[in-house]
Structure formats: C-alpha cells, structure tokens
Design an enzyme around this catalytic site. Structure first.
Site, PDB file in Angstrom:
ATOM      1  N   THR A  84      54.198 -66.389  26.677  1.00  0.00           N
ATOM      2  CA  THR A  84      54.471 -67.707  25.548  1.00  0.00           C
ATOM      3  C   THR A  84      54.991 -68.890  25.637  1.00  0.00           C
ATOM      4  O   THR A  84      55.654 -68.970  26.036  1.00  0.00           O
ATOM      5  CB  THR A  84      55.077 -66.393  23.905  1.00  0.00           C
ATOM      6  N   ASP A  85      55.005 -69.708  24.546  1.00  0.00           N
ATOM      7  CA  ASP A  85      55.516 -70.590  24.893  1.00  0.00           C
ATOM      8  C   ASP A  85      56.655 -70.626  23.640  1.00  0.00           C
ATOM      9  O   ASP A  85      57.866 -71.571  23.814  1.00  0.00           O
ATOM     10  CB  ASP A  85      54.665 -72.453  23.427  1.00  0.00           C
ATOM     11  N   GLU A  86      57.037 -69.286  23.341  1.00  0.00           N
ATOM     12  CA  GLU A  86      58.291 -69.628  22.440  1.00  0.00           C
ATOM     13  C   GLU A  86      59.733 -69.042  23.574  1.00  0.00           C
ATOM     14  O   GLU A  86      60.879 -70.015  23.127  1.00  0.00           O
ATOM     15  CB  GLU A  86      58.298 -67.708  21.581  1.00  0.00           C
TER      16      GLU A  86
ATOM     17  N   TYR B  96      62.323 -61.558  20.394  1.00  0.00           N
ATOM     18  CA  TYR B  96      61.538 -61.349  21.056  1.00  0.00           C
ATOM     19  C   TYR B  96      61.095 -62.529  22.261  1.00  0.00           C
ATOM     20  O   TYR B  96      60.633 -61.918  23.582  1.00  0.00           O
ATOM     21  CB  TYR B  96      59.901 -61.358  20.123  1.00  0.00           C
TER      22      TYR B  96
ATOM     23  N   LYS C 153      60.369 -62.187  26.135  1.00  0.00           N
ATOM     24  CA  LYS C 153      59.516 -62.598  27.175  1.00  0.00           C
ATOM     25  C   LYS C 153      60.166 -63.700  28.181  1.00  0.00           C
ATOM     26  O   LYS C 153      59.780 -63.508  29.077  1.00  0.00           O
ATOM     27  CB  LYS C 153      58.217 -62.952  26.355  1.00  0.00           C
TER      28      LYS C 153
HETATM   29  N1  LIG Z   1      49.479 -63.336  19.729  1.00  0.00           N
HETATM   30  C1  LIG Z   1      49.679 -64.349  20.583  1.00  0.00           C
HETATM   31  O1  LIG Z   1      49.896 -65.676  19.656  1.00  0.00           O
HETATM   32  C2  LIG Z   1      50.472 -64.955  21.568  1.00  0.00           C
HETATM   33  C3  LIG Z   1      50.841 -65.899  22.288  1.00  0.00           C
HETATM   34  C4  LIG Z   1      50.985 -66.156  23.629  1.00  0.00           C
HETATM   35  C5  LIG Z   1      51.304 -65.241  24.703  1.00  0.00           C
HETATM   36  N2  LIG Z   1      50.927 -63.784  23.573  1.00  0.00           N
HETATM   37  C6  LIG Z   1      51.574 -62.970  24.462  1.00  0.00           C
HETATM   38  O2  LIG Z   1      50.686 -62.238  25.333  1.00  0.00           O
HETATM   39  C7  LIG Z   1      50.726 -60.690  25.475  1.00  0.00           C
HETATM   40  C8  LIG Z   1      49.156 -59.200  24.485  1.00  0.00           C
HETATM   41  O3  LIG Z   1      50.159 -60.522  23.292  1.00  0.00           O
HETATM   42  P1  LIG Z   1      48.668 -59.567  22.682  1.00  0.00           P
HETATM   43  O4  LIG Z   1      49.554 -60.695  20.851  1.00  0.00           O
HETATM   44  O5  LIG Z   1      47.484 -59.449  22.270  1.00  0.00           O
HETATM   45  O6  LIG Z   1      49.942 -58.549  21.577  1.00  0.00           O
HETATM   46  P2  LIG Z   1      49.409 -56.590  20.806  1.00  0.00           P
HETATM   47  O7  LIG Z   1      50.775 -56.090  19.989  1.00  0.00           O
HETATM   48  O8  LIG Z   1      48.460 -57.205  20.613  1.00  0.00           O
HETATM   49  O9  LIG Z   1      49.178 -55.860  21.909  1.00  0.00           O
HETATM   50  C9  LIG Z   1      49.503 -55.205  23.154  1.00  0.00           C
HETATM   51  C10 LIG Z   1      49.493 -54.191  23.847  1.00  0.00           C
HETATM   52  O10 LIG Z   1      50.422 -54.106  24.530  1.00  0.00           O
HETATM   53  C11 LIG Z   1      50.123 -52.380  24.996  1.00  0.00           C
HETATM   54  N3  LIG Z   1      50.928 -51.660  25.152  1.00  0.00           N
HETATM   55  C12 LIG Z   1      52.875 -51.758  23.864  1.00  0.00           C
HETATM   56  N4  LIG Z   1      53.644 -51.592  25.055  1.00  0.00           N
HETATM   57  C13 LIG Z   1      53.759 -50.958  26.374  1.00  0.00           C
HETATM   58  C14 LIG Z   1      53.708 -50.242  26.774  1.00  0.00           C
HETATM   59  N5  LIG Z   1      54.962 -49.736  27.340  1.00  0.00           N
HETATM   60  N6  LIG Z   1      52.734 -49.265  28.146  1.00  0.00           N
HETATM   61  C15 LIG Z   1      52.062 -50.013  27.850  1.00  0.00           C
HETATM   62  N7  LIG Z   1      51.081 -50.799  27.123  1.00  0.00           N
HETATM   63  C16 LIG Z   1      51.904 -51.246  25.700  1.00  0.00           C
HETATM   64  C17 LIG Z   1      49.789 -52.030  23.763  1.00  0.00           C
HETATM   65  O11 LIG Z   1      49.461 -50.374  22.612  1.00  0.00           O
HETATM   66  C18 LIG Z   1      49.047 -53.290  22.882  1.00  0.00           C
HETATM   67  O12 LIG Z   1      47.494 -52.582  23.095  1.00  0.00           O
HETATM   68  C19 LIG Z   1      52.322 -60.247  24.865  1.00  0.00           C
HETATM   69  O13 LIG Z   1      52.670 -60.653  26.385  1.00  0.00           O
HETATM   70  C20 LIG Z   1      52.514 -61.978  24.447  1.00  0.00           C
HETATM   71  O14 LIG Z   1      53.217 -61.967  24.031  1.00  0.00           O
HETATM   72  C21 LIG Z   1      50.736 -63.258  22.470  1.00  0.00           C
END
Ligand SMILES: NC(=O)c1ccc[n+]([C@@H]2O[C@H](COP(=O)([O-])OP(=O)(O)OC[C@H]3O[C@@H](n4cnc5c(N)ncnc54)[C@H](O)[C@@H]3O)[C@@H](O)[C@H]2O)c1
Length: 352
Positions: A133-135, A158, A162
């Site tokens: 993430t950019d965070e 969080y 990350k």
């Molecule tokens: N949502 C955003 O705006 C955003 C932006 C940049 C980066 N990201 C990154 O992208 C990735 C996905 O984000 P998202 O928004 O889809 O998240 P989300 O919370 O919607 O989904 C996360 C998934 O990971 C699974 N999970 C969690 N813990 C687990 C574990 N211990 N073992 C196996 N599976 C597990 C969950 O069941 C879920 O299906 C993350 O790494 C997040 O940091 C998200």
C-alpha cells in the site's frame, strides 16, 4: 501460467482471480483463510471452472503453504492475504502482526524452498508479487507525491505491519535471490469491497438513509484507483516487472474524504431519488487517531515500464460502483446484517 493467489476471497484478490481466469486464461489457486472480510460469492463467475481451485488455509500455517506449493506447482504467486482495515488495526493490532508480518514471512520461506528446487527454466519464469500500500510512506504535505524511493514512515499499526512485510519481501530478494516484486498502491474502490471502508460503507448507509460519518473535518486526501485497474497492473507485473523492484500504482484522482462522500450522496440521489437529499445525512465524528493528511502517488514508473494506465475516471468508476451495490444486495446483505453493521471502529478506549 498457474498463479497462486493468496487472499483471493477478498476485495482485490477476488478481482485478480477473476481477471486471471477470465481475461488471461490462467490457472488459479486461491489460498484464503476466509476471515470476516472474505466472501466466496465474489468468485461465483469462476468457481465452477476447472481452471480455478480453492484452498482454505491460514497463511501463517507453514505446512499448509508447503502443501499448496507442492500440490499445484505454481509458476507465480500474487500475495494479497492480509488484514487490511486501518481502524481495526487501531483497536486490535495482533492479527495484523500475525497475518501481515509473520504470514508474509511464512510465505517467503515456503516460496524460497519451492523456488530453490525448481528446474532452471521454471526458476527463470517464477515471480512473487508482494502487494502493498502507499500508506507505508506516511503522510504528505500539500504538494509532493509518493515515489518508489520515498522513505517509509508508516503511521498506523496496519501500515507499519505492511511496511515490515515489504522490508522482508525485499530482503528475500537481496539475500536469497527470490524473484520478488513489490507494488504500492493507493486506495482502491469498486465492486465486491467489504462495507467497512469509506466508499462501500457510505454507499450502503446512503442507500439505507443512515448517518454518513466523516472523520474529523473531512479534509484528508486520498488518491483513488479502481480495483480492476489495480488488478490489471498486478497481473502485468508478472510478465513486465523486474525482480527486486518496486512499482507504485495510483489513479491520479486525489479527492478529500468530504468530496468523496458528497459525490456518493449525489450519485445515490440520482439513481434512487428520495424526499431528502442524502447530503443531509453527513455527520462529523471524532477523527481517526494518527490519521494521515494526504496520500498521492507518482505512478509514472508503472506507466513507463509496464505500459500500464488507469482505464476510467473516478467519476465514471464511482457511478458504476454505486450502481453495482444498488443491484448486488444479495452479495452485501450477509456482511451488513451478520458481520459488521457499520458502527464506528478504531477509537482509542480513552476517547469513549
Ligand atoms: N483495499 C485497498 O484500498 C488496498 C490498497 C493498496 C493495497 N492493498 C493491499 O492489498 C491486499 C488486499 O487488500 P483487500 O482490500 O483486498 O483486503 P481484504 O480485507 O478485502 O481481503 C483480504 C483477504 O485476505 C484473507 N486473509 C486474511 N488473513 C489471512 C490469513 N491469515 N491467511 C489467509 N488468508 C487471509 C481474507 O480472508 C480476505 O479474503 C492487502 O495486502 C492490502 O494491504 C489494499
């Protein structure tokens, strides 16, 4: 191409799975623990296809990760399994350290063992995309942009978890030669997002005529990227990304939180007219502790080196997204009634 997608039942992971199978004709193994944030209904378009498989395990379970590598022999990994909501990390950081830091370490070690025994040609092709993430970069003043070389200054549990996982991933490239690529992306929005994050929470509250909470004065700025564009960028990294490199993805769509919420109000009013304008539901609530002021991304490296670019404006994407939630009650109703009702998360106990 056979891709192991971790966190494939989440918001971004499910889009990555759908695109890999339907657009890229890849084989996909979805490895997911199914936490509160997961929804297997997001995989409905591909779940019956022979090119898709699902494995329910915890990313911290080394035996399970080894088993999946051995059984499916993937040619690449896209790692999205994570705890992803800043507010939840403020009230309960343990799951973030466990999944995001220790889980990523477990995956890196299992991938290293798997990679080391691959034949030379398959080693040359193997990639592990670590999705971040950019965070991790912290907060910006009014003018600057996050670049790949911007130093890490995470503010929340969080983003700190990350950041730790990004450092691990890069160390596994430098020390062990594991072909890791890191992506840092701005805020995503779009269909299939669990209704705890700003955009889906506001859409559902607006549909249901509930209060629309704005943290602080609503002036915090985020850059928004549609989830389909992010997923397409991650998939491009598999073929075009350079191991050991970082790539920023962003939508050139900076908006204050207040702008985003008022736009949603206006779109919902247009698509589902009501007697009172939804803007009247806006209410200001205490700010998030440690709330970063502004995030903005310079995505020129991804544009230049991957030939990637966003395909829609924020305004187009927002209308599509509101429309999707209006027409997908079956997808979100279980989350809304059984898992999370939209009440405030992430306040310190002393602020109650
Ligand atoms: N949502 C955003 O705006 C955003 C932006 C940049 C980066 N990201 C990154 O992208 C990735 C996905 O984000 P998202 O928004 O889809 O998240 P989300 O919370 O919607 O989904 C996360 C998934 O990971 C699974 N999970 C969690 N813990 C687990 C574990 N211990 N073992 C196996 N599976 C597990 C969950 O069941 C879920 O299906 C993350 O790494 C997040 O940091 C998200």
């Amino acid at each position: 191409m056979r891709v192991l997608v971790t966190g494939g039942a989440g918001f971004i992971g499910s889009e990555v799975c759908r695109q890999l199978v339907l657009r890229n004709h890849a084989q996909v193994v979805n490895f997911d623990k199914l936490t509160y944030a997961a929804n297997l209904a997001s995989l409905a378009p591909i779940e019956a296809l022979s090119s898709y498989a699902f494995e329910r395990h915890d990313i911290c379970d080394r035996e399970a990760v080894d088993f999946v590598f051995g059984a499916y022999e993937p040619s690449a990994v896209i790692h999205l399994a994570a705890e992803s909501h800043v507010d939840r990390s403020i009230t309960g950081s343990a799951a973030f350290i466990s999944t995001n830091v220790l889980g990523t370490h477990t995956l890196l070690e299992a991938a290293r063992r798997y990679y080391d025994q691959l034949p030379r040609l398959r080693r040359k092709q193997f990639r592990l995309i670590h999705v971040s993430t950019d965070e991790v970069y912290g907060s910006l003043g009014p003018a600057d942009l996050f670049r790949e070389e911007t130093p890490y200054r995470p503010s929340s549990p969080y983003s700190a978890s990350k950041a730790a996982s990004d450092h691990l991933a890069l160390a596994w490239f430098k020390t062990y030669g594991l072909p890791v690529i890191i992506s840092n992306c701005s805020n995503n929005y779009g269909p299939y997002q669990f209704p705890e994050k700003l955009i889906p929470l506001t859409i559902l509250n607006a549909i249901e005529h509930k209060r629309l909470p704005i943290y602080g004065d609503g002036s915090n700025v985020r850059d928004w990227l549609h989830v389909e564009d992010h997923a397409a960028g991650l998939i491009k990294l598999l073929s075009e990304g350079q191991p050991g490199e970082k790539y920023n993805f962003g939508g050139d769509s900076e908006r204050t939180n207040l702008d985003v919420v008022t736009q949603i109000c206006d779109v919902v009013d247009r698509l589902r007219p009501a007697s009172a304008a939804r803007r009247s539901l806006i209410s200001y609530v205490p700010d998030r502790p440690g709330h970063d002021g502004r995030y903005a991304i310079d995505a020129s490296k991804a544009r230049r080196e991957l030939g990637w670019q966003p395909t829609r404006t924020f305004e187009e994407g927002l209308v599509e997204t509101v429309d999707w939630y209006l027409n997908s009650r079956a997808w979100w109703e279980r989350a809304r009634t059984g898992i999370y009702d939209g009440s405030r998360l992430g306040l310190l106990a002393t602020q109650h």
